[in-house]
Write a protein that holds these residues in place. Structure first.
Motif, PDB file in Angstrom:
ATOM      1  N   LYS A 126       0.826  -1.222   0.000  1.00 54.50           N
ATOM      2  CA  LYS A 126       0.000   0.000   0.000  1.00 54.50           C
ATOM      3  C   LYS A 126       0.857   1.268   0.000  1.00 54.50           C
ATOM      4  N   GLY A 127       2.195   1.100  -0.104  1.00 54.41           N
ATOM      5  CA  GLY A 127       3.064   2.274  -0.276  1.00 54.41           C
ATOM      6  C   GLY A 127       3.648   2.853   0.992  1.00 54.41           C
ATOM      7  N   ALA A 128       3.457   2.190   2.148  1.00 48.41           N
ATOM      8  CA  ALA A 128       4.012   2.725   3.402  1.00 48.41           C
ATOM      9  C   ALA A 128       5.507   2.452   3.473  1.00 48.41           C
ATOM     10  N   SER A 129       6.218   3.243   4.290  1.00 47.10           N
ATOM     11  CA  SER A 129       7.564   2.827   4.683  1.00 47.10           C
ATOM     12  C   SER A 129       7.383   2.084   6.008  1.00 47.10           C
ATOM     13  N   VAL A 130       8.247   1.122   6.279  1.00 47.22           N
ATOM     14  CA  VAL A 130       8.019   0.295   7.478  1.00 47.22           C
ATOM     15  C   VAL A 130       9.271   0.195   8.339  1.00 47.22           C
ATOM     16  N   VAL A 131       9.023  -0.023   9.627  1.00 37.86           N
ATOM     17  CA  VAL A 131      10.104  -0.292  10.569  1.00 37.86           C
ATOM     18  C   VAL A 131       9.824  -1.659  11.181  1.00 37.86           C
ATOM     19  N   LEU A 132      10.804  -2.554  11.048  1.00 35.10           N
ATOM     20  CA  LEU A 132      10.664  -3.894  11.603  1.00 35.10           C
ATOM     21  C   LEU A 132      11.248  -3.857  13.021  1.00 35.10           C
ATOM     22  N   ALA A 133      10.413  -4.040  14.029  1.00 35.40           N
ATOM     23  CA  ALA A 133      10.904  -4.053  15.410  1.00 35.40           C
ATOM     24  C   ALA A 133      11.011  -5.510  15.846  1.00 35.40           C
ATOM     25  N   CYS A 134      12.253  -5.982  15.951  1.00 31.30           N
ATOM     26  CA  CYS A 134      12.480  -7.423  16.148  1.00 31.30           C
ATOM     27  C   CYS A 134      13.518  -7.650  17.240  1.00 31.30           C
ATOM     28  N   ARG A 135      13.572  -8.897  17.742  1.00 32.46           N
ATOM     29  CA  ARG A 135      14.534  -9.164  18.816  1.00 32.46           C
ATOM     30  C   ARG A 135      15.833  -9.782  18.317  1.00 32.46           C
ATOM     31  N   ASN A 136      15.809 -10.367  17.120  1.00 34.37           N
ATOM     32  CA  ASN A 136      16.985 -11.098  16.662  1.00 34.37           C
ATOM     33  C   ASN A 136      17.573 -10.426  15.409  1.00 34.37           C
ATOM     34  N   PRO A 137      18.818  -9.912  15.489  1.00 36.47           N
ATOM     35  CA  PRO A 137      19.378  -9.152  14.368  1.00 36.47           C
ATOM     36  C   PRO A 137      19.468  -9.961  13.068  1.00 36.47           C
TER      37      PRO A 137
END
Ligand code: NAP
Length: 299
Positions: free
Chosen positions: A39-50
């Protein structure tokens, strides 16, 4: 085109908007992210494992080559990391439009405690979530641009019978389904508490349920169980894309503070999203204050 693809096509564009998703490298989190990118958003992946986060970003860039994807690392089973996550979010991505609090787990070893001395499941799904929301609350008071805080709940929350913090959230030896149900009921109470308390018209606290959807949520079970359960889920449950649809609706469409979406099929197990209202019998007003006091005492 499948029903869910038609539904996703009908959702509003997210061009120019930034969406942050916790637990974004797997299952429903990943499905939410993919629809946002589409849908055209920019996203931030918030995760625990690099490693898992990095691999997820690479794979997404192959599928959505011109997209804008960043990573924040944090772990929801540690209060200092939850607070740092919120700080990092405002330092690096203070312009976010939606934050999807999706990270969670279904089971852990019986009796297992996390670094805070809490049962791993409620430590992550209930207390970690409560810690993030408590810290967010302070930051969001004076914000003057729209921000949606979406909590990922579960129909399992309706199977919970709250018997006080000690028995319902601090008992690592309880049956694992009971621990999960109680932890997700706490997530529903957190949504209710903050949506009622919220006085900032720019901020919207929202709740979504995915029904029962294919994901990696049963990863900690023995192989034989997973084999049966995955087969069962493929036949009777929704895909992760369909399970993500209630959340994607809350990200993309016009909503009011307190809106709550579930799948519209029988027992809310699967189906396209519909609005829902939380029943009073599932609300435990003192629970959030009790969790918050517990977290403050840990400082
Ligand atoms: N699938 C369903 O049918 C269903 C139904 C109702 C509700 N839900 C809810 O949907 C959410 C996502 O679950 P899922 O089904 O997509 O399962 P999943 O595939 O196992 O994904 C869970 C995500 O949460 C992350 N996570 C777990 N513990 C974490 C921690 N301590 N700190 C940070 N991240 C952590 C995992 O990271 P790692 O990959 O690094 O472990 C993973 O990215 C959960 O809140 C779950 O309760 C799922």
């Amino acid at each position: 085109m499948s029903k869910v693809d038609k539904y996703i096509a009908s959702l509003s564009s997210l061009e120019g908007k930034k969406v942050v998703v916790t637990g974004a490298n797997s299952g429903l989190g990943l499905a939410i992210v993919k629809t946002c990118l589409l849908k055209g958003a920019s996203v931030v992946l918030a995760c625990r494992n690099p490693q898992r986060a990095g691999k997820c970003k690479q794979d997404l860039l192959k599928e959505f080559p011109n997209s804008n994807i960043d990573i924040i690392l944090y772990s929801q089973d540690k209060f200092s990391s939850c607070r740092q996550f919120v700080d990092d979010l405002f330092i690096k991505h203070g312009d976010f439009y939606a934050l999807v609090l999706n990270a969670g787990l279904f089971n852990a070893k019986k009796g297992e405690l996390n670094v805070e001395g809490l049962p791993t499941v409620s430590g992550t799904n209930a207390f970690g979530l409560a810690c993030i929301l408590m810290h967010l609350d302070e930051k969001l008071k004076d914000i003057e641009s729209e921000k949606r805080i979406i909590i990922h709940g579960s129909l399992a929350s309706r199977l919970s019978k709250y018997k006080g913090l000690e028995k319902s959230l601090l008992n690592a030896k309880a049956f694992h389904f009971t621990q999960y149900n109680n932890s997700k009921n706490a997530a529903h109470n957190l949504y209710y508490y903050y949506s009622i308390k919220n006085e900032n018209p720019y901020i919207k606290y929202l709740l979504s349920e995915p029904g029962i959807a294919q994901s990696n949520i049963i990863r900690n079970y023995p192989k034989w169980f997973k084999w049966i359960a995955v087969g069962f889920m493929k036949i009777f449950c929704s895909t992760s894309k369909e399970g993500a649809a209630p959340t994607n609706y809350l990200i993309s469409e016009k909503v009011a503070n307190g809106d709550y979406m579930i799948p519209r099929g029988p027992w809310a197990i699967r189906g396209l999203p519909k609005k829902y209202v939380m029943k009073e019998k599932y609300i435990h007003p003192s629970q959030v204050e009790e969790m918050n006091a517990f977290i403050r005492n840990k400082k």
